[in-house]
Write a protein that holds these residues in place. Structure first.
Motif, PDB file in Angstrom:
ATOM      1  N   SER A 192       0.927  -1.110   0.019  1.00 38.26           N
ATOM      2  CA  SER A 192      -0.024   0.022  -0.029  1.00 38.26           C
ATOM      3  C   SER A 192       0.924   1.240  -0.089  1.00 38.26           C
ATOM      4  CB  SER A 192      -0.719   0.033   1.087  1.00 38.26           C
ATOM      5  OG  SER A 192      -1.616   1.107   1.316  1.00 38.26           O
ATOM      6  N   PRO A 193       0.551   2.086  -0.498  1.00 38.98           N
ATOM      7  CA  PRO A 193       1.442   3.557  -1.060  1.00 38.98           C
ATOM      8  C   PRO A 193       1.058   4.472   0.234  1.00 38.98           C
ATOM      9  CG  PRO A 193      -0.521   3.705  -2.237  1.00 38.98           C
ATOM     10  CD  PRO A 193      -0.372   2.336  -1.805  1.00 38.98           C
ATOM     11  N   ASN A 203      -2.863   5.299   2.872  1.00 38.11           N
ATOM     12  CA  ASN A 203      -4.150   5.418   2.698  1.00 38.11           C
ATOM     13  C   ASN A 203      -4.960   6.741   3.168  1.00 38.11           C
ATOM     14  OD1 ASN A 203      -3.537   2.107   3.649  1.00 38.11           O
ATOM     15  ND2 ASN A 203      -4.775   2.435   1.869  1.00 38.11           N
ATOM     16  N   HIS A 256      -1.761  10.409  -4.016  1.00 37.63           N
ATOM     17  CA  HIS A 256      -2.017   9.576  -4.968  1.00 37.63           C
ATOM     18  C   HIS A 256      -0.829   8.904  -5.666  1.00 37.63           C
ATOM     19  CE1 HIS A 256      -5.848  11.511  -6.056  1.00 37.63           C
ATOM     20  NE2 HIS A 256      -5.485  12.731  -5.573  1.00 37.63           N
ATOM     21  N   ALA A 257      -0.594   7.736  -5.574  1.00 36.67           N
ATOM     22  CA  ALA A 257       0.551   6.932  -5.980  1.00 36.67           C
ATOM     23  C   ALA A 257       0.922   6.664  -7.285  1.00 36.67           C
ATOM     24  CB  ALA A 257       0.339   5.693  -5.130  1.00 36.67           C
ATOM     25  N   GLU A 295       1.824   3.244  -9.500  1.00 35.84           N
ATOM     26  CA  GLU A 295       1.822   1.876  -9.534  1.00 35.84           C
ATOM     27  C   GLU A 295       3.104   1.333  -9.897  1.00 35.84           C
ATOM     28  OE1 GLU A 295      -1.571  -0.057 -11.276  1.00 35.84           O
ATOM     29  OE2 GLU A 295      -3.063   1.127 -10.436  1.00 35.84           O
ATOM     30  N   TYR A 308       3.021  -0.530  -5.137  1.00 37.14           N
ATOM     31  CA  TYR A 308       3.090   0.869  -5.221  1.00 37.14           C
ATOM     32  C   TYR A 308       4.461   1.639  -4.839  1.00 37.14           C
ATOM     33  CZ  TYR A 308      -2.032   0.262  -5.663  1.00 37.14           C
ATOM     34  OH  TYR A 308      -3.099  -0.253  -6.299  1.00 37.14           O
ATOM     35  N   HIS A 345       6.166   3.765  -2.687  1.00 34.87           N
ATOM     36  CA  HIS A 345       5.621   4.529  -1.667  1.00 34.87           C
ATOM     37  C   HIS A 345       5.498   6.067  -1.539  1.00 34.87           C
ATOM     38  CE1 HIS A 345       9.705   4.756   0.655  1.00 34.87           C
ATOM     39  NE2 HIS A 345       9.737   5.507  -0.513  1.00 34.87           N
ATOM     40  N   MET A 359     -10.227   5.398   2.608  1.00 34.15           N
ATOM     41  CA  MET A 359     -10.507   4.796   1.348  1.00 34.15           C
ATOM     42  C   MET A 359     -11.785   5.156   0.408  1.00 34.15           C
ATOM     43  SD  MET A 359      -7.521   3.947   0.333  1.00 34.15           S
ATOM     44  CE  MET A 359      -6.964   5.930   0.928  1.00 34.15           C
ATOM     45  N   GLU A 362     -10.975   5.636  -7.121  1.00 33.72           N
ATOM     46  CA  GLU A 362      -9.998   4.705  -7.067  1.00 33.72           C
ATOM     47  C   GLU A 362      -9.519   4.577  -5.601  1.00 33.72           C
ATOM     48  OE1 GLU A 362      -6.215   5.663  -8.589  1.00 33.72           O
ATOM     49  OE2 GLU A 362      -6.253   7.510  -7.706  1.00 33.72           O
ATOM     50  N   SER A 363      -9.103   3.493  -5.045  1.00 35.63           N
ATOM     51  CA  SER A 363      -8.723   3.521  -3.652  1.00 35.63           C
ATOM     52  C   SER A 363      -7.412   2.550  -3.608  1.00 35.63           C
ATOM     53  CB  SER A 363      -9.920   2.894  -2.891  1.00 35.63           C
ATOM     54  OG  SER A 363     -10.212   1.578  -3.103  1.00 35.63           O
ATOM     55  N   TYR A 364      -6.856   2.320  -2.533  1.00 39.27           N
ATOM     56  CA  TYR A 364      -5.541   1.336  -2.537  1.00 39.27           C
ATOM     57  C   TYR A 364      -5.884   0.448  -1.012  1.00 39.27           C
ATOM     58  CZ  TYR A 364      -3.512   5.406  -4.656  1.00 39.27           C
ATOM     59  OH  TYR A 364      -3.222   6.232  -5.515  1.00 39.27           O
TER      60      TYR A 364
END
Length: 345
Positions: free
Chosen positions: A49-50, A52, A57-58, A60, A74, A76, A284, A293-295
């Motif tokens: 996970s980058p 939460n 915004h991360a 990928e 992701y 970080h 999230m 979107e969510s992580y």
């Protein structure tokens, strides 16, 4: 017409003094933390996970695993989860200079890839981090050879003791809003924001209103004359911080400001895994609503929280500190090889 590439000799010669200053500042900070009994660590860039938080915004990351399957992770947005796992493992004082990655961020003060200085103190109150921040500003002053930092017409004495200002006092002083009276009433908060001339949309949440007032009316006025430690955020605006013991409506979170620029974000760390999960899931869900979107959650991180000691931790934008120490107007001037899409991309 594109800007001159950073590797042109004339461009590099112009940028070189600031880049050299950055290197000296990093060495001085490293020596400072080592003198305080800290251990420098290096954590991995690719994570499950980058982070939460709703508005982060991360990037990928994709790779082929040993079974020939395509895997996804992701880059970080902060080394926070990994460093807290090291606290759970028994470390007590750790720091690192970490490259971190955040999409949708590019301006004079933002780069999609930048350097974060992050440090943790196990068993120590978050007020110890305030003293750390003041010491880092004095180091920047000494390395830069300038007592005051300047940015867009603002001036801040880096050697002066920072002002500690609560969010409640900041909203009253700079926005004429009694924040405590609006903590649980979105409509009352919207009415107060409208009263002072803010534009509020019908679907703006409490957090949206809070962020807009903070960004437009309060932050530009912080860190003038001397640095500001903006302290005790509403608990809803501090996803990874524990609640204040004397008033659980607020959290042990502060941010450091110089010349209206946010330099650092610090917490008394939340170690309640169930509460942390609840906050992550709520953030999230909001991210999904806003951005589609969510992580994923880092279940290993949540498991580690059960073993993590009470601690405090801070993250400081190292490029911004170097920028102020060097007296330049953009973080891109103190990044050796700026992000390929450039400032403002």
């Amino acid at each position: 017409m594109p800007a001159t590439p950073f590797w042109h000799r004339e461009t590099h010669a112009r940028r070189r003094p600031a880049l050299r200053l950055r290197a000296r500042l990093k060495a001085a900070i490293r020596a400072h933390f080592e003198g305080e009994g800290f251990w420098e660590v290096e954590t991995g860039l690719v994570q499950v996970s980058p982070g939460n938080e709703t508005h982060l915004h991360a990037f990928e990351a994709h790779w082929v695993d040993a079974a020939g399957e395509t895997a996804r992770g992701y880059l970080h947005t902060s080394p926070e989860f990994a460093m807290k796992k090291l606290l759970a493992a028994g470390e007590e004082r750790i720091f690192q200079f970490a490259p971190v990655f955040r999409a949708r961020e590019a301006s004079r003060l933002h780069a999609p890839e930048f350097s974060m200085l992050e440090w943790y103190r196990a068993g120590e109150d978050y007020t110890a981090l305030m003293a750390d921040c003041a010491a880092l500003l004095r180091l920047a002053s000494g390395i830069g050879g300038r007592r005051a930092a300047h940015f867009r017409g603002r001036t801040c004495d880096l050697t002066a003791e920072p002002e500690r200002l609560s969010l409640v006092d900041a909203f009253l002083r700079h926005a004429a809003i009694a924040l405590e009276a609006c903590l649980t009433d979105r409509d009352a908060f919207a009415a107060e924001a409208t009263r002072i001339g803010m534009r509020i949309a019908p679907d703006d949440t409490w957090g949206d209103i809070f962020s807009r007032i903070l960004t437009e009316r309060i932050e530009p006025l912080l860190g003038q004359g001397r640095a500001t430690i903006l302290d005790r955020y509403p608990v809803s605006e501090a996803a990874l911080a524990r609640a204040c013991r004397d008033d659980p409506r607020f959290a042990e979170r502060f941010e450091l400001y110089v010349c209206g620029i946010e330099l650092a974000n610090a917490f008394g760390e939340l170690t309640d895994a169930a509460e942390q999960r609840r906050r992550f899931e709520a953030d999230m869900a909001e991210k999904q609503r806003l951005y589609g979107e969510s992580y994923p959650l880092d279940e290993d991180f949540l498991a580690a929280l059960a073993h993590m000691p009470p601690a405090s931790g801070a993250a400081l934008g190292f490029d911004r500190l170097a920028m102020l120490a060097a007296g330049v107007e953009s973080v891109h001037e103190v990044i050796s090889t700026p992000f390929p899409l450039g400032e403002g991309a």
